[in-house]
Design an enzyme around this catalytic site. Sequence first.
Site, PDB file in Angstrom:
ATOM      1  N   ALA A  67       0.862  -1.178   0.000  1.00  0.00           N
ATOM      2  CA  ALA A  67       0.000   0.000   0.000  1.00  0.00           C
ATOM      3  C   ALA A  67       0.901   1.231   0.000  1.00  0.00           C
ATOM      4  O   ALA A  67       2.075   1.155   0.366  1.00  0.00           O
ATOM      5  CB  ALA A  67      -0.894  -0.018   1.226  1.00  0.00           C
ATOM      6  N   GLY A 110       0.667  -5.080   1.041  1.00  0.00           N
ATOM      7  CA  GLY A 110      -0.576  -5.194   0.276  1.00  0.00           C
ATOM      8  C   GLY A 110      -0.360  -5.848  -1.081  1.00  0.00           C
ATOM      9  O   GLY A 110      -1.279  -6.465  -1.629  1.00  0.00           O
ATOM     10  N   GLU A 113      -0.480  -9.422  -0.365  1.00  0.00           N
ATOM     11  CA  GLU A 113      -1.886  -9.742  -0.040  1.00  0.00           C
ATOM     12  C   GLU A 113      -2.745  -9.765  -1.309  1.00  0.00           C
ATOM     13  O   GLU A 113      -3.652 -10.588  -1.437  1.00  0.00           O
ATOM     14  CB  GLU A 113      -2.427  -8.722   0.972  1.00  0.00           C
ATOM     15  CG  GLU A 113      -1.787  -8.923   2.358  1.00  0.00           C
ATOM     16  CD  GLU A 113      -2.075  -7.805   3.336  1.00  0.00           C
ATOM     17  OE1 GLU A 113      -1.988  -6.621   2.934  1.00  0.00           O
ATOM     18  OE2 GLU A 113      -2.387  -8.093   4.503  1.00  0.00           O
ATOM     19  N   GLU A 133       5.240  -4.937   6.890  1.00  0.00           N
ATOM     20  CA  GLU A 133       4.544  -3.865   7.615  1.00  0.00           C
ATOM     21  C   GLU A 133       5.136  -3.632   9.001  1.00  0.00           C
ATOM     22  O   GLU A 133       5.111  -2.520   9.520  1.00  0.00           O
ATOM     23  CB  GLU A 133       3.045  -4.200   7.757  1.00  0.00           C
ATOM     24  CG  GLU A 133       2.255  -4.156   6.457  1.00  0.00           C
ATOM     25  CD  GLU A 133       2.227  -5.491   5.710  1.00  0.00           C
ATOM     26  OE1 GLU A 133       3.092  -6.360   5.965  1.00  0.00           O
ATOM     27  OE2 GLU A 133       1.336  -5.661   4.860  1.00  0.00           O
TER      28      GLU A 133
HETATM   29  N1  DAK Z   1       4.625   3.231  -0.604  1.00  0.00           N
HETATM   30  C1  DAK Z   1       5.006   4.396  -1.148  1.00  0.00           C
HETATM   31  N2  DAK Z   1       6.127   4.526  -1.898  1.00  0.00           N
HETATM   32  C2  DAK Z   1       6.888   3.438  -2.068  1.00  0.00           C
HETATM   33  C3  DAK Z   1       6.560   2.179  -1.514  1.00  0.00           C
HETATM   34  C4  DAK Z   1       5.348   2.097  -0.751  1.00  0.00           C
HETATM   35  N3  DAK Z   1       4.905   0.955  -0.231  1.00  0.00           N
HETATM   36  N4  DAK Z   1       7.507   1.293  -1.854  1.00  0.00           N
HETATM   37  C5  DAK Z   1       8.394   1.966  -2.602  1.00  0.00           C
HETATM   38  N5  DAK Z   1       8.019   3.251  -2.749  1.00  0.00           N
HETATM   39  C6  DAK Z   1       8.705   4.316  -3.488  1.00  0.00           C
HETATM   40  C7  DAK Z   1       9.937   4.757  -2.719  1.00  0.00           C
HETATM   41  O1  DAK Z   1       9.592   5.695  -1.710  1.00  0.00           O
HETATM   42  C8  DAK Z   1      10.743   5.363  -3.844  1.00  0.00           C
HETATM   43  O2  DAK Z   1      10.217   6.636  -4.119  1.00  0.00           O
HETATM   44  P1  DAK Z   1      11.200   7.927  -4.320  1.00  0.00           P
HETATM   45  O3  DAK Z   1      12.045   7.991  -3.097  1.00  0.00           O
HETATM   46  O4  DAK Z   1      11.980   7.552  -5.560  1.00  0.00           O
HETATM   47  O5  DAK Z   1      10.242   9.056  -4.508  1.00  0.00           O
HETATM   48  C9  DAK Z   1      10.425   4.476  -5.042  1.00  0.00           C
HETATM   49  O6  DAK Z   1       9.199   3.803  -4.712  1.00  0.00           O
HETATM   50  C10 DAK Z   1      11.490   3.411  -5.290  1.00  0.00           C
HETATM   51  O7  DAK Z   1      11.715   2.726  -4.073  1.00  0.00           O
HETATM   52  P2  DAK Z   1      13.159   2.588  -3.408  1.00  0.00           P
HETATM   53  O8  DAK Z   1      14.054   3.687  -3.812  1.00  0.00           O
HETATM   54  O9  DAK Z   1      12.929   2.367  -1.946  1.00  0.00           O
HETATM   55  O10 DAK Z   1      13.663   1.238  -4.117  1.00  0.00           O
HETATM   56  P3  DAK Z   1      14.664   0.148  -3.537  1.00  0.00           P
HETATM   57  O11 DAK Z   1      14.913  -0.790  -4.665  1.00  0.00           O
HETATM   58  O12 DAK Z   1      15.817   0.775  -2.835  1.00  0.00           O
HETATM   59  O13 DAK Z   1      13.815  -0.636  -2.393  1.00  0.00           O
HETATM   60  C11 DAK Z   1      11.869  -1.746  -1.543  1.00  0.00           C
HETATM   61  C12 DAK Z   1      12.696  -1.348  -2.772  1.00  0.00           C
HETATM   62  C13 DAK Z   1      10.597  -2.413  -2.043  1.00  0.00           C
HETATM   63  C14 DAK Z   1      12.654  -2.751  -0.688  1.00  0.00           C
HETATM   64  C15 DAK Z   1      11.557  -0.474  -0.702  1.00  0.00           C
HETATM   65  O14 DAK Z   1      10.986   0.505  -1.576  1.00  0.00           O
HETATM   66  C16 DAK Z   1      10.599  -0.709   0.397  1.00  0.00           C
HETATM   67  O15 DAK Z   1      10.957  -1.200   1.473  1.00  0.00           O
HETATM   68  N6  DAK Z   1       9.338  -0.336   0.186  1.00  0.00           N
HETATM   69  C17 DAK Z   1       8.308  -0.421   1.190  1.00  0.00           C
HETATM   70  C18 DAK Z   1       7.833  -1.831   1.337  1.00  0.00           C
HETATM   71  C19 DAK Z   1       6.792  -1.931   2.431  1.00  0.00           C
HETATM   72  O16 DAK Z   1       7.035  -1.607   3.596  1.00  0.00           O
HETATM   73  N7  DAK Z   1       5.614  -2.372   2.027  1.00  0.00           N
HETATM   74  C20 DAK Z   1       4.484  -2.518   2.977  1.00  0.00           C
HETATM   75  C21 DAK Z   1       3.710  -1.206   3.012  1.00  0.00           C
HETATM   76  S1  DAK Z   1       2.337  -1.256   4.144  1.00  0.00           S
HETATM   77  C22 DAK Z   1      -5.256  -2.177   3.699  1.00  0.00           C
HETATM   78  C23 DAK Z   1      -4.795  -3.010   2.720  1.00  0.00           C
HETATM   79  C24 DAK Z   1      -3.439  -3.183   2.561  1.00  0.00           C
HETATM   80  C25 DAK Z   1      -2.558  -2.513   3.367  1.00  0.00           C
HETATM   81  C26 DAK Z   1      -3.024  -1.656   4.312  1.00  0.00           C
HETATM   82  C27 DAK Z   1      -4.374  -1.504   4.482  1.00  0.00           C
HETATM   83  N8  DAK Z   1      -6.646  -2.040   3.927  1.00  0.00           N
HETATM   84  C28 DAK Z   1      -7.572  -2.768   3.109  1.00  0.00           C
HETATM   85  C29 DAK Z   1      -7.111  -1.143   4.942  1.00  0.00           C
HETATM   86  C30 DAK Z   1      -1.152  -2.702   3.132  1.00  0.00           C
HETATM   87  C31 DAK Z   1      -0.183  -2.091   3.824  1.00  0.00           C
HETATM   88  C32 DAK Z   1       1.158  -2.121   3.273  1.00  0.00           C
HETATM   89  O17 DAK Z   1       1.421  -2.700   2.253  1.00  0.00           O
END
Ligand code: DAK
Length: 259
Positions: A67, A110, A113, A133
């Site tokens: 997400a 997400g 998921e 998360e």
């Molecule tokens: N959200 C927003 N931006 C994201 C992102 C994310 N989840 N993942 C990556 N990006 C963005 C980065 O901020 C970066 O943007 P800029 O800095 O260039 O502006 C760009 O994508 C490229 O990412 P990186 O520079 O970080 O790339 P790397 O190769 O170094 O790293 C990575 C890739 C995937 C390991 C890293 O980006 C990362 O850790 N990303 C976050 C992964 C994460 O924590 N995902 C879980 C998020 S929480 C719901 C349903 C679902 C959910 C919630 C509620 N309901 C139905 C209520 C789900 C929640 C989640 O998924």
Amino acid sequence: MSYEFILVHEELAPFVAGVQLNRPKELNALNLQLMSELRSALEDLDANDAVRAIVIFGNERAFAAGADIKQMAGKGAIDMLKIDQFSTWDSIRRIKKPIIAAVSGFALGGGCELTMLCDMIVASETAQFGQPEINIGVMPGAGGTQRLTKAVGKARAMEMVLTGNFISAEEAKEAGLINKVVPVELFLDEAIKLAKRVAEKSPIAIQLAKESVLKSFDSGLQEGLFFERKNFYTLFATEDQKEGMAAFIEKRKPDFKNK
Ligand code: DAK
């Protein structure tokens, strides 16, 4: 209909449609608009007699990295409750036609998921699945503690959810999370091939068979999902959620205070 964050391919192959997640710079982070577009496209394809199977895919680098953290970071528990993203996710779960996820690169949070909402998963050798998360002060909110556990078992699900560690496509295959691992250049073709085999069968039999498998898979799940939702909302009342998401955006390590 034209969309901003997805591309709809009405005929990837005879009777096979595709939806491509298309926010490549953000690694296909699933913002609210993208999810709403996906829901609308899937509902249209579900109602279209020329479609018998659907493939959802991203690009080589990412299926979806979760997400959109930037969109969620400032939200409180009541904001999250009011936005009620679950209605979108629940609608996707109710699509009657078979859906195959073609995954390459990141399928996280997400994104992971969403693959588990699909009926089968074909992955490239470079695919990585994870529920990270916990690293940003929250927990999975769209089935990650329930569907993942049913798919891969408690030990592996606990490790993924509590450490945020990713698993490779090979590990995901061995754990029973996905159907097939193929070289990266073939991940979409192989998913289409699988979709074509399904599309050759009787659509009504496919629909009822899908429903029946899900019935067995989902028994007891509702209670778990409601439990998960309450806990997920509650985390948006914590300082650690604000800190975890702010740290991600500011590209620094989070300093969690257990508050
Ligand atoms: N959200 C927003 N931006 C994201 C992102 C994310 N989840 N993942 C990556 N990006 C963005 C980065 O901020 C970066 O943007 P800029 O800095 O260039 O502006 C760009 O994508 C490229 O990412 P990186 O520079 O970080 O790339 P790397 O190769 O170094 O790293 C990575 C890739 C995937 C390991 C890293 O980006 C990362 O850790 N990303 C976050 C992964 C994460 O924590 N995902 C879980 C998020 S929480 C719901 C349903 C679902 C959910 C919630 C509620 N309901 C139905 C209520 C789900 C929640 C989640 O998924």
